[in-house]
Design an enzyme around this catalytic site. Sequence first.
Site, mmCIF file in Angstrom:
data_model
loop_
_atom_site.group_PDB
_atom_site.id
_atom_site.type_symbol
_atom_site.label_atom_id
_atom_site.label_comp_id
_atom_site.label_asym_id
_atom_site.label_seq_id
_atom_site.Cartn_x
_atom_site.Cartn_y
_atom_site.Cartn_z
ATOM 1 N N LYS A 1 0.815 -1.213 0.000
ATOM 2 C CA LYS A 1 0.000 0.000 0.000
ATOM 3 C C LYS A 1 0.849 1.263 0.000
ATOM 4 O O LYS A 1 0.473 2.265 -0.605
ATOM 5 C CB LYS A 1 -0.950 -0.017 1.200
ATOM 6 C CG LYS A 1 -2.037 -1.085 1.074
ATOM 7 C CD LYS A 1 -3.033 -1.019 2.213
ATOM 8 C CE LYS A 1 -4.124 -2.062 2.029
ATOM 9 N NZ LYS A 1 -5.132 -2.023 3.122
ATOM 10 N N LYS B 1 -8.757 -11.188 -7.385
ATOM 11 C CA LYS B 1 -9.937 -11.351 -6.546
ATOM 12 C C LYS B 1 -10.999 -10.318 -6.927
ATOM 13 O O LYS B 1 -10.686 -9.224 -7.371
ATOM 14 C CB LYS B 1 -9.583 -11.152 -5.064
ATOM 15 C CG LYS B 1 -8.754 -12.249 -4.455
ATOM 16 C CD LYS B 1 -8.732 -12.162 -2.934
ATOM 17 C CE LYS B 1 -8.160 -10.859 -2.441
ATOM 18 N NZ LYS B 1 -8.069 -10.819 -0.959
ATOM 19 N N LYS C 1 -14.251 -4.401 -4.459
ATOM 20 C CA LYS C 1 -15.127 -3.230 -4.502
ATOM 21 C C LYS C 1 -14.491 -2.095 -5.295
ATOM 22 O O LYS C 1 -15.187 -1.274 -5.890
ATOM 23 C CB LYS C 1 -15.414 -2.722 -3.082
ATOM 24 C CG LYS C 1 -16.204 -3.667 -2.213
ATOM 25 C CD LYS C 1 -16.346 -3.073 -0.821
ATOM 26 C CE LYS C 1 -16.952 -4.080 0.138
ATOM 27 N NZ LYS C 1 -17.002 -3.544 1.525
#
Length: 348
Positions: free
Chosen positions: A134, A214, A217
């Site tokens: 991240k 995967k 959202k």
Amino acid sequence: MFVFLFNRICLKHLSFSLQSLPKAQVFSGIQPTGVPHLGNYLGALESWVALQDKYSTVMYSIVDLHSITQPQDPQMLRENILDMAASLLACGIDPTRSILFQQSQVSEHSELSWILGCLTSMPRLRHLPQWKMKSKQKNEGSVGLYTYPVLQAADILLYKSTHVPVGEDQIQHLELAQDLARIFNSQYGEFFPEPRALLSGTRKVKSLRDPSSKMSKSDPQKLATVFLTDTPDDIVLKIRRAVTDFTSEVTYEPESRPGVSNLVSMHAAVSGQSVEEVVRLAEGMDTGQYKNVVAEAVVQKLQPIRLEIQRLRADRGHLESLLAKGAEKAHSLAAPVMTEVRKLVGFY
């Protein structure tokens, strides 16, 4: 997402009696990042519902403190918290059989996180894979992003958890919680049990547009993700447009045929059948025909959930009241633990 089993019981705060169930507590947290998608439901939420019938006390937290490690619009965050509460209730989380609460409303999570952070070395956090990933994406990360694994450890240890059902990508964060339990116990005396991992065997639902990733959202491709609030027409469109391959036969070969295998896995999960059973049912169909079958099965599974989310979101006061009551119950479990921690640390 993470699920924790605890060994402390507090049945007096629940409106039911489950003496015949194993004496353990279950805790899981999910970030309020909008309405869950099909992967969230099949990968975690469906099993959360089942856990309510397997253990005497079950706790589910909307972990809003974790969510602000990324920039959040305050009004959007408020709405996302209520969206998540409505979604969990619609999926089958029952406040009479479990405790549903908002993490930030139980201040002991933050207090224990600070204490554990003072026992954590910076190199230990720097080597965690999610920080590396991240922080590279954003060039640099916030202090909150850097230390949020410590808050996650506090979430685990606050209720003296003994087992943690987790995905494979959460293992290293669980190891941090285990390390911090050992460090705390070594410094202040035996207090926290070392939580152990229970790996989930659930197949991950992949993106409909890129079956190597995967379902997410945040996927920029609108047709990649099936949300719990999608209409039947939305679901049919997304599954019909799902990436497969040039072979028309329906088989389950995740390595060589990830697209069609993702549909098979999804079909098996929503219908409660095995992969082998749904492949047999698809004999004689081409992938185009099979997509219609999968879409129908997904619509049948999600339609009642979608309608219930709509009903619940129409009553904001009811959702806020449920979360407030849940926070009171969670606080009643966390407060005695923190009282002992303060004494051990030397605050009084």
